[in-house]
Design a protein around this motif. Structure first.
Motif, PDB file in Angstrom:
ATOM      1  N   ARG A 100      70.108  -5.366  17.288  1.00 18.65           N
ATOM      2  CA  ARG A 100      69.898  -6.315  16.195  1.00 18.65           C
ATOM      3  C   ARG A 100      68.778  -7.299  16.558  1.00 18.65           C
ATOM      4  N   LEU A 103      65.488  -5.489  16.170  1.00 19.91           N
ATOM      5  CA  LEU A 103      65.195  -5.252  14.750  1.00 19.91           C
ATOM      6  C   LEU A 103      64.772  -6.543  14.046  1.00 19.91           C
ATOM      7  N   ASP A 104      65.351  -7.668  14.463  1.00 22.69           N
ATOM      8  CA  ASP A 104      65.037  -8.954  13.831  1.00 22.69           C
ATOM      9  C   ASP A 104      63.625  -9.444  14.130  1.00 22.69           C
ATOM     10  N   VAL A 109      61.024  -0.243  14.789  1.00 24.96           N
ATOM     11  CA  VAL A 109      61.473  -0.157  16.182  1.00 24.96           C
ATOM     12  C   VAL A 109      61.679   1.286  16.607  1.00 24.96           C
ATOM     13  N   THR A 126      66.493   1.887  12.528  1.00 25.85           N
ATOM     14  CA  THR A 126      66.301   1.257  11.224  1.00 25.85           C
ATOM     15  C   THR A 126      67.367   0.204  11.000  1.00 25.85           C
ATOM     16  N   ASP A 127      67.086  -0.685  10.085  1.00 30.31           N
ATOM     17  CA  ASP A 127      68.029  -1.722   9.703  1.00 30.31           C
ATOM     18  C   ASP A 127      68.888  -1.163   8.568  1.00 30.31           C
TER      19      ASP A 127
END
Length: 161
Positions: A100, A103-104, A109, A126-127
């Motif tokens: 996380r 990704l943030d 990524v 992926t988010d």
């Protein structure tokens, strides 16, 4: 006219001892002081793959204090968006919280698992869930009804004899 170097003389020389430890990029990554030598080694191998083999553009490395890891950033080709790469030795576990955090950062990524034999496996992160692309190729969707119909025809033909 200049002569080409003698290939036998060049190939007989052993590589310098600990060439990785002496490489300028490795030294700069080491100066980030992440504390995990296995992750540092993995980051260097991925850096070399991206910069020298895959020829990514603008490959750089940054420290993630939260993960105590070296992250790589670069562009797959000129003008492409920046991507973040998280290099990890295969024996190191990764939590949802650490994924996380990466990704943030706001960039696409890639997680790169680095095996002890230097094999690299990239996985796009992926988010959220992403619907997979349909299979490519000349595939036909044969529905269950067609299978059932064929079975009934074969059994009916066998019963008439």
């Amino acid at each position: 006219m200049s002569q080409a170097p003698d290939r036998a003389a060049v190939s007989d020389k052993p590589p310098p001892p600990n060439w990785i430890l002496q490489h300028p990029a490795y030294q700069q990554m080491k100066n980030l002081e992440v504390g995990d030598s296995a992750q540092l080694h993995a980051a260097f191998l991925v850096y070399m793959d991206l910069a020298e083999v895959r020829r990514w553009k603008e490959v750089s490395y940054v420290k993630s204090p939260e993960l105590q890891a070296v992250l790589l950033e670069g562009r797959e080709k000129e003008g492409a968006p920046i991507q973040t790469v998280l290099p990890l030795p295969v024996h190191r576990s990764v939590s949802h919280k650490s994924i996380r955090h990466v990704l943030d950062r706001g960039f696409p990524v890639l997680l790169c698992a680095v095996a002890s034999d230097s094999t690299l496996v990239y996985q796009r992160m992926t988010d959220g869930l992403v619907t997979p692309d349909p299979p490519a190729g000349p595939f036909q969707d044969v529905g269950r009804r067609q299978h059932r119909k064929r079975r009934q025809q074969h059994s009916a033909a066998g019963g008439r004899r």
